[in-house]
Design a protein around this motif. Structure first.
Motif, mmCIF file in Angstrom:
data_model
loop_
_atom_site.group_PDB
_atom_site.id
_atom_site.type_symbol
_atom_site.label_atom_id
_atom_site.label_comp_id
_atom_site.label_asym_id
_atom_site.label_seq_id
_atom_site.Cartn_x
_atom_site.Cartn_y
_atom_site.Cartn_z
ATOM 1 N N MET A 1 37.793 -31.483 -48.359
ATOM 2 C CA MET A 1 37.221 -30.244 -47.836
ATOM 3 C C MET A 1 38.170 -29.062 -48.066
ATOM 4 S SD MET A 1 34.274 -30.888 -46.840
ATOM 5 C CE MET A 1 34.070 -29.258 -46.213
ATOM 6 N N ALA A 2 39.463 -29.327 -47.963
ATOM 7 C CA ALA A 2 40.428 -28.250 -48.186
ATOM 8 C C ALA A 2 40.385 -27.775 -49.640
ATOM 9 C CB ALA A 2 41.821 -28.745 -47.823
ATOM 10 N N CYS A 3 40.306 -28.716 -50.573
ATOM 11 C CA CYS A 3 40.216 -28.336 -51.989
ATOM 12 C C CYS A 3 38.948 -27.537 -52.261
ATOM 13 C CB CYS A 3 40.246 -29.585 -52.865
ATOM 14 S SG CYS A 3 41.850 -30.421 -52.930
ATOM 15 N N ARG A 4 37.836 -27.973 -51.686
ATOM 16 C CA ARG A 4 36.574 -27.251 -51.896
ATOM 17 C C ARG A 4 36.637 -25.869 -51.268
ATOM 18 N NH1 ARG A 4 31.373 -31.340 -51.390
ATOM 19 N NH2 ARG A 4 32.101 -32.929 -52.877
ATOM 20 N N ALA A 5 37.315 -25.764 -50.124
ATOM 21 C CA ALA A 5 37.423 -24.464 -49.463
ATOM 22 C C ALA A 5 38.196 -23.487 -50.340
ATOM 23 C CB ALA A 5 38.105 -24.622 -48.106
ATOM 24 N N LEU A 6 39.278 -23.966 -50.969
ATOM 25 C CA LEU A 6 40.028 -23.094 -51.874
ATOM 26 C C LEU A 6 39.149 -22.628 -53.028
ATOM 27 C CD1 LEU A 6 43.547 -24.767 -52.165
ATOM 28 C CD2 LEU A 6 42.882 -22.770 -50.809
ATOM 29 N N ASP A 7 38.345 -23.555 -53.589
ATOM 30 C CA ASP A 7 37.457 -23.193 -54.691
ATOM 31 C C ASP A 7 36.410 -22.175 -54.237
ATOM 32 O OD1 ASP A 7 38.786 -24.943 -56.347
ATOM 33 O OD2 ASP A 7 37.420 -26.611 -55.962
ATOM 34 N N ALA A 8 35.878 -22.366 -53.014
ATOM 35 C CA ALA A 8 34.812 -21.482 -52.528
ATOM 36 C C ALA A 8 35.317 -20.070 -52.296
ATOM 37 C CB ALA A 8 34.230 -22.047 -51.230
ATOM 38 N N HIS A 9 36.611 -19.914 -51.957
ATOM 39 C CA HIS A 9 37.154 -18.589 -51.663
ATOM 40 C C HIS A 9 37.925 -17.992 -52.828
ATOM 41 C CE1 HIS A 9 36.288 -20.002 -47.553
ATOM 42 N NE2 HIS A 9 36.270 -18.715 -47.225
ATOM 43 N N SER A 10 37.986 -18.722 -53.955
ATOM 44 C CA SER A 10 38.745 -18.200 -55.097
ATOM 45 C C SER A 10 37.892 -17.263 -55.922
ATOM 46 C CB SER A 10 39.222 -19.358 -55.969
ATOM 47 O OG SER A 10 38.125 -20.096 -56.468
#
Length: 536
Positions: free
Chosen positions: A527-536
């Protein structure tokens, strides 16, 4: 004029003229150059197609009127004799010795059922002169044909072209065209795409030196290729390829000319095939559109048309929606879709059809029985493995629908597959494949990963990997988690060795201080990796 020394004994053995010839002895002399061909008689040497002189190859030759020995005159020649000259078999010893002493390149026996004695073969081995054996050959005809081959290359080329044109004019299918050309040229011939994938014939390994992005004839070690141009003539729609074990310069040139002769016939067939495929594609697209609109109220005509294509609408169906983000891949859609379907078939997934839907392609599987839950997982797993194994630059994205029954079920599962593909396309990670059963969970996860709480956790938990020096570790972690913790799938996706993935995962564990075997921690990091992708 003497024949060219570019031709060697081993080159002639790959020529159609000597099809069926075997080297019984003297393998060490196969690289000897051949300058001419002559008939080897019991009393002397008769000239071949254009040979001169009458001296026999026996040691010392014959004496002329002045008492001086006449030169044998067969140095560098391929000497041809018939079975009467090796009957009884012990006569072969004298023939071999005489040929070697006269400087001949090789001895060819055009024999019937006669078989040589071991002593003759051992002598040829000891002297290093190739002893060739060819059954069912007529020596006179063979002499003439070999003489033309060795001494008159242009005539050989012209006769090859004429034979090709005569044969190919009557051929209607690509398979027949290639088979006829193979018979005339006595070499394996394939029709392949630019990456060597076969359309007809065997696959071809394209060496790095060839530029198949340039639509011009090319050659490399053991390979000749010639472009089959598209209708506009400015790019290669496919490639004709000949794989060679060896060939002299003249034969290589003849084969290159032969490919140029065959190209218009193959192009005409390929254009016809694509025109028919285009008409079929339009028909299939229209038929599927009717099924999607009518669902369970499809007309009898629609059902009959579907059956004519092999679509059993009354079965259970699982839909797949496939898209390609790379414009070049879309240009080569036939090759891309073909490789994709072939890959699925190797995993036991056989699709019914591929139908263009404008924003992608609809595929589906059909069966009389309702698929078991493990079959849905098998389909998802197979699709991910196949897409992982294909070039990432193609940008393949796929969605899978639930298994549904009947024509209405086909429409529903394809709609679900399209929705799943849309969600998969929004992900930054690859392979981008989603199943309709996961859509609810995926949407829930998407909500979580966009929250500020998750964002804050991601920045803190992944901080040790977010600098430029360790960016490769963050990419590996993201891929590892999305691949279900599979080192093999991670290696395939990243294009690295499995051991490299193992070493990187150990570094990730040390830098983050986490246990990647703990499902809860894996989910949190994912979830942390996806969160970084979603906010990049």
């Amino acid at each position: 004029m003497r024949g060219s020394a570019r031709i060697r004994v081993a080159d002639l053995l790959t020529d159609p003229l000597l099809d069926g010839a075997v080297t019984l002895a003297g393998h060490g002399g196969l690289e000897r150059p051949v300058t001419d061909v002559s008939r080897y008689t019991a009393t002397g040497r008769e000239p071949g197609a254009a040979g001169q002189g009458t001296a026999g190859p026996a040691a010392g030759g014959e004496a002329d009127a002045a008492g001086e020995p006449e030169p044998p005159g067969v140095e560098g020649h391929l000497l041809v004799c018939d079975d009467t000259q090796v009957t009884p078999p012990h006569r072969l010893d004298a023939l071999v010795r005489g040929a070697q002493e006269a400087g001949a390149a090789a001895l060819l026996v055009a024999a019937g059922r006669t078989r040589p004695l071991l002593s003759g073969m051992r002598l040829a081995d000891r002297l290093g002169i190739p002893l060739l054996w060819l059954e069912r050959a007529e020596p006179a005809t063979l002499l003439f044909e070999l003489g033309v081959r060795i001494r008159a290359h242009e005539l050989t080329r012209a006769r090859t072209v004429l034979a090709l044109v005569r044969q190919l004019t009557a051929k209607k299918t690509g398979r027949d065209i290639l088979a006829a050309a193979e018979r005339i040229l006595a070499v394996p011939l394939s029709l392949v795409t630019s990456d060597g994938t076969p359309i007809l014939g065997e696959p071809v390994t394209v060496p790095p030196g060839l530029r198949l992005d340039l639509p011009v004839p090319q050659s490399a070690a053991h390979l000749l290729v010639h472009p089959v141009h598209d209708q506009e003539g400015n790019r290669a729609a496919a490639w004709l390829a000949i794989t060679l074990e060896r060939a002299d310069a003249d034969r290589t040139e003849t084969l290159g000319v032969a490919l140029a002769v065959a190209e218009p016939f193959v192009r005409s067939w390929l254009t016809g095939q694509r025109a028919r495929a285009g008409r079929d594609a339009v028909f299939q697209t229209g038929l599927l559109a009717e099924i999607m609109a009518a669902r369970d109220t499809v007309s009898r005509d629609v059902v009959e048309n579907a059956l004519s294509l092999g679509w059993r609408l009354q079965d259970w169906h699982a839909g797949i929606h496939l898209t390609m983000e790379n414009s070049r891949a879309r240009e080569d859609r036939d090759s891309v879709l073909g490789q994709h379907r072939d890959g699925l078939a190797r995993h036991g997934v056989h699709t019914v059809a591929v139908v263009d839907r404008g924003d992608g392609w609809a595929l589906w599987t059909s069966g009389e029985l309702e698929p078991r839950p493990e079959e849905a997982r098998q389909l998802l797993r197979a699709l991910r493995v196949v897409i992982t194994g294909l070039p990432r630059s193609w940008g393949l994205v796929a969605g899978i629908g639930r298994a549904r029954l009947g024509p209405g079920g086909l429409a529903e599962t394809l709609t679900e597959a399209r929705d799943a593909a849309s969600l998969a396309r929004s992900h930054a990670f690859r392979p981008a494949v989603e199943h309709a059963d996961e859509l609810g969970v995926a949407r829930l996860l998407a909500t979580w990963q966009r929250s500020e709480v998750t964002r804050a956790f991601a920045e803190t938990a992944l901080a040790p990997l977010r600098d430029r020096e360790h960016a490769h570790l963050l990419d590996t972690l993201r891929t590892f988690l999305e691949s279900g913790g599979s080192a093999v799938a991670t290696a395939q996706t990243l294009g690295v060795h499995r051991n490299t993935v193992g070493a990187r995962v150990r570094q990730i564990r040390e830098r983050l201080g986490v246990d990647l075997d703990d499902p809860s921690q894996r989910l949190a990091l994912q979830m942390a990796c996806r969160a970084l992708d979603a906010h990049s």
